[in-house]
Design a protein around this motif. Sequence first.
Motif, PDB file in Angstrom:
ATOM      1  N   THR A  12      14.103   7.494  -4.374  1.00 61.75           N
ATOM      2  CA  THR A  12      14.041   8.993  -4.936  1.00 61.75           C
ATOM      3  C   THR A  12      13.792   9.910  -3.681  1.00 61.75           C
ATOM      4  N   ALA A  13      12.973   9.463  -2.931  1.00 58.65           N
ATOM      5  CA  ALA A  13      12.669  10.263  -1.601  1.00 58.65           C
ATOM      6  C   ALA A  13      13.951  10.668  -0.921  1.00 58.65           C
ATOM      7  N   GLU A  14      14.709   9.755  -0.693  1.00 60.37           N
ATOM      8  CA  GLU A  14      16.192   9.593  -0.161  1.00 60.37           C
ATOM      9  C   GLU A  14      17.111  10.488  -1.011  1.00 60.37           C
ATOM     10  N   GLY A  15      16.830  10.956  -2.267  1.00 56.18           N
ATOM     11  CA  GLY A  15      17.881  11.548  -3.238  1.00 56.18           C
ATOM     12  C   GLY A  15      18.899  10.636  -3.722  1.00 56.18           C
ATOM     13  N   THR A  16      18.659   9.371  -3.728  1.00 54.28           N
ATOM     14  CA  THR A  16      19.601   8.521  -4.581  1.00 54.28           C
ATOM     15  C   THR A  16      19.401   8.379  -5.722  1.00 54.28           C
ATOM     16  N   ILE A  17      18.047   8.801  -6.219  1.00 61.72           N
ATOM     17  CA  ILE A  17      17.643   8.471  -7.733  1.00 61.72           C
ATOM     18  C   ILE A  17      16.989   9.881  -8.102  1.00 61.72           C
ATOM     19  N   ASN A  18      17.274  10.529  -9.162  1.00 59.29           N
ATOM     20  CA  ASN A  18      16.836  11.706  -9.738  1.00 59.29           C
ATOM     21  C   ASN A  18      15.333  11.720  -9.719  1.00 59.29           C
ATOM     22  N   ASP A  38       0.911  -1.108   0.097  1.00 56.98           N
ATOM     23  CA  ASP A  38      -0.049  -0.094   0.108  1.00 56.98           C
ATOM     24  C   ASP A  38       0.880   1.229   0.148  1.00 56.98           C
ATOM     25  N   CYS A  39       0.739   2.044  -1.020  1.00 56.86           N
ATOM     26  CA  CYS A  39       1.616   3.395  -1.142  1.00 56.86           C
ATOM     27  C   CYS A  39       0.800   4.376  -0.637  1.00 56.86           C
ATOM     28  N   PRO A  40       1.067   5.335   0.349  1.00 53.36           N
ATOM     29  CA  PRO A  40       0.326   6.356   0.822  1.00 53.36           C
ATOM     30  C   PRO A  40       0.595   7.664  -0.190  1.00 53.36           C
ATOM     31  N   LEU A  41       1.462   7.566  -1.179  1.00 54.31           N
ATOM     32  CA  LEU A  41       1.603   8.737  -2.083  1.00 54.31           C
ATOM     33  C   LEU A  41       0.570   8.694  -2.957  1.00 54.31           C
ATOM     34  N   CYS A  42       0.048   7.532  -3.524  1.00 58.24           N
ATOM     35  CA  CYS A  42      -1.010   7.568  -4.452  1.00 58.24           C
ATOM     36  C   CYS A  42      -2.267   6.997  -3.913  1.00 58.24           C
ATOM     37  N   ASP A  43      -2.295   6.365  -2.616  1.00 58.07           N
ATOM     38  CA  ASP A  43      -3.304   5.564  -1.998  1.00 58.07           C
ATOM     39  C   ASP A  43      -3.856   4.578  -2.690  1.00 58.07           C
ATOM     40  N   GLU A  44      -2.863   3.516  -3.309  1.00 55.32           N
ATOM     41  CA  GLU A  44      -3.089   2.397  -3.866  1.00 55.32           C
ATOM     42  C   GLU A  44      -1.979   1.433  -3.681  1.00 55.32           C
ATOM     43  N   LYS A  45      -2.356   0.172  -3.979  1.00 52.47           N
ATOM     44  CA  LYS A  45      -1.236  -0.877  -3.998  1.00 52.47           C
ATOM     45  C   LYS A  45      -0.484  -0.779  -5.266  1.00 52.47           C
ATOM     46  N   ILE A  46       0.847  -0.739  -5.149  1.00 52.91           N
ATOM     47  CA  ILE A  46       1.964  -0.554  -6.153  1.00 52.91           C
ATOM     48  C   ILE A  46       2.729  -1.890  -6.073  1.00 52.91           C
ATOM     49  N   TYR A  47       3.582  -2.022  -7.048  1.00 58.16           N
ATOM     50  CA  TYR A  47       4.329  -3.215  -7.147  1.00 58.16           C
ATOM     51  C   TYR A  47       5.768  -2.889  -6.011  1.00 58.16           C
ATOM     52  N   CYS A  48       6.175  -3.936  -5.527  1.00 55.79           N
ATOM     53  CA  CYS A  48       7.328  -3.565  -4.569  1.00 55.79           C
ATOM     54  C   CYS A  48       8.368  -3.001  -5.034  1.00 55.79           C
ATOM     55  N   GLY A  49       8.768  -3.102  -6.456  1.00 55.77           N
ATOM     56  CA  GLY A  49      10.004  -2.460  -7.185  1.00 55.77           C
ATOM     57  C   GLY A  49       9.575  -1.248  -7.370  1.00 55.77           C
ATOM     58  N   GLU A  50       8.439  -0.589  -7.591  1.00 56.37           N
ATOM     59  CA  GLU A  50       8.175   0.971  -7.638  1.00 56.37           C
ATOM     60  C   GLU A  50       8.448   1.333  -6.315  1.00 56.37           C
ATOM     61  N   CYS A  51       7.998   0.773  -5.352  1.00 61.46           N
ATOM     62  CA  CYS A  51       8.401   1.121  -3.816  1.00 61.46           C
ATOM     63  C   CYS A  51       9.795   1.403  -3.635  1.00 61.46           C
ATOM     64  N   VAL A  52      10.383   0.523  -3.971  1.00 62.78           N
ATOM     65  CA  VAL A  52      12.058   0.657  -3.628  1.00 62.78           C
ATOM     66  C   VAL A  52      12.358   1.919  -4.541  1.00 62.78           C
ATOM     67  N   GLU A  53      11.877   2.224  -5.816  1.00 62.80           N
ATOM     68  CA  GLU A  53      12.380   3.332  -6.518  1.00 62.80           C
ATOM     69  C   GLU A  53      11.963   4.459  -5.907  1.00 62.80           C
ATOM     70  N   ASN A  54      10.639   4.708  -5.386  1.00 61.99           N
ATOM     71  CA  ASN A  54      10.328   5.887  -4.521  1.00 61.99           C
ATOM     72  C   ASN A  54      10.990   6.080  -3.330  1.00 61.99           C
ATOM     73  N   SER A  55      11.207   5.135  -2.897  1.00 59.26           N
ATOM     74  CA  SER A  55      12.175   5.104  -1.444  1.00 59.26           C
ATOM     75  C   SER A  55      13.294   5.938  -1.905  1.00 59.26           C
TER      76      SER A  55
END
Length: 63
Positions: free
Chosen positions: A31-37, A12-29
């Motif tokens: 990005t939030a940390e600043g390690t991905i543009n 469950d992703c609180p950014l878009c309020d829906e379930k997302i694939y775990c790989g997307e979650c890792v990329e979002n994390s």
Amino acid sequence: MDYKEMSPEFVDCPLCDEKIYCGECVENSDTAEGTINEGHLPEKYKEKANWRDICKNCKWHNY
């Protein structure tokens, strides 16, 4: 607790309020940390003004 419960394929992703694939979650994390543009993150994850903080405080952050 079984392995699937500990390591789900979708979360469950609180950014878009829906379930997302775990790989997307890792990329979002990352990005939030600043390690991905941030330019690579789809807009639906950046709609909330404090999206970075929301992501960093999510139980799946750094999953």
